[in-house]
Design an enzyme around this catalytic site. Structure first.
Site, PDB file in Angstrom:
ATOM      1  CB  CYS A  59      -0.920   0.013   1.226  1.00  0.00           C
ATOM      2  SG  CYS A  59      -2.097   1.401   1.206  1.00  0.00           S
ATOM      3  CG  ASP A  61      -0.677   4.037   5.262  1.00  0.00           C
ATOM      4  OD1 ASP A  61       0.240   4.511   5.970  1.00  0.00           O
ATOM      5  OD2 ASP A  61      -1.872   4.068   5.604  1.00  0.00           O
ATOM      6  NE  ARG A  63      -0.589   5.111   8.684  1.00  0.00           N
ATOM      7  CZ  ARG A  63      -1.878   5.029   9.004  1.00  0.00           C
ATOM      8  NH1 ARG A  63      -2.259   5.260  10.238  1.00  0.00           N
ATOM      9  NH2 ARG A  63      -2.771   4.699   8.088  1.00  0.00           N
ATOM     10  CG  HIS A 115      -1.731  -0.963   5.905  1.00  0.00           C
ATOM     11  ND1 HIS A 115      -2.365   0.004   6.651  1.00  0.00           N
ATOM     12  CD2 HIS A 115      -1.822  -0.550   4.626  1.00  0.00           C
ATOM     13  CE1 HIS A 115      -2.802   0.973   5.854  1.00  0.00           C
ATOM     14  NE2 HIS A 115      -2.493   0.661   4.615  1.00  0.00           N
ATOM     15  CB  CYS A 118      -5.895  -0.569   4.425  1.00  0.00           C
ATOM     16  SG  CYS A 118      -5.496   0.098   2.797  1.00  0.00           S
TER      17      CYS A 118
HETATM   18 CO    CO Z   1      -3.522   1.319   2.964  1.00  0.00          CO
END
Ligand code: CO
Length: 228
Positions: A59, A61, A63, A115, A118
């Site tokens: 992803c 993302d 993090r 994750h 999400c």
């Molecule tokens: Co995500």
């Protein structure tokens, strides 16, 4: 200084005022120097050749950085990231990455890593109109929900529902990899790569393997090419 009204400024001990993005460039210099201190040949070696054994489809993302959470170094993982780590069979981007990683880099493993929590998965569960481009992308996740509706509808808790769909989505993306002729040809000719579905926990930093498909696994016959 023309930008002081709209941009945050930081005081740097060395160079006076710095625009905040300039800190990234500053940190880069420090990082490169540290790497050279540990291994004077580090960049020379890497600039000649990359031989990663892993393709990571994760992803976007911020993090979930592939190298940091797996304790790997530059050169060890070939990375593709998009919203909610999807393998869409009309996406030239992900398929180009897959083709290059499998046929040129000869990776041994392809990892799809989602994750928990999400945002892309949450958005797909909602009925909100995110306007055309995001709606198009999120539709792929709604389709995964529909396939597993009987299980997901039973979950009352929103977080539980999201997190189970995160796991099921990772599994479906592994199937999507196995449906490509890129993967099937490599399985037939070179018995690699193995496919892995993982989920990273934002709250504990730990990766949970949720699905695995060894090279050569048979999938629904409808998707298997016989003239590879
Ligand atoms: Co995500």
């Amino acid at each position: 200084m023309y930008f002081t009204t709209c941009l945050t400024l930081f005081l740097s001990p060395n160079q006076g005022f710095m625009l905040n993005y300039e800190l990234l460039l500053q940190e880069n210099k420090t990082w490169a120097a540290d790497m050279l201190k540990a291994d004077p040949d580090f960049f020379n070696k890497l600039s000649e050749l990359q031989t990663p054994e892993y393709l990571w489809i994760g992803c976007s993302d911020s993090r979930v950085p592939a190298n940091q959470i797996t304790g790997t170094m530059p050169g060890e993982i070939f990375v593709h990231r998009n919203v909610a780590n999807l393998v869409v069979n009309t996406d030239v981007n992900v398929l180009s990455v897959l083709d290059f990683a499998v046929n040129h880099l000869k990776v041994k493993h392809v990892i799809v890593c989602g994750h928990y929590g999400c945002g892309g998965i949450k958005a797909a569960i909602s009925n909100n109109d995110f306007k055309p481009v995001l709606n198009m992308w999120l539709r792929n996740i709604k389709d995964v929900y529909r396939i597993h509706r009987s299980e997901l509808d039973l979950l009352q808790d929103d977080d539980k529902k999201t997190n189970r769909l995160v796991e099921l989505n990772v599994m479906e993306q592994v199937f999507n990899l196995a449906k490509t002729s890129i993967i099937q040809r490599a399985w037939k000719n070179e018995q690699r790569p193995d496919l892995h579905g993982w989920v990273y926990g934002l709250k504990d930093g730990l990766i949970k393997p949720v699905y695995e498909m060894k090279a050569g696994t048979h999938i629904d016959a409808l998707y298997e090419y016989d003239n590879l």
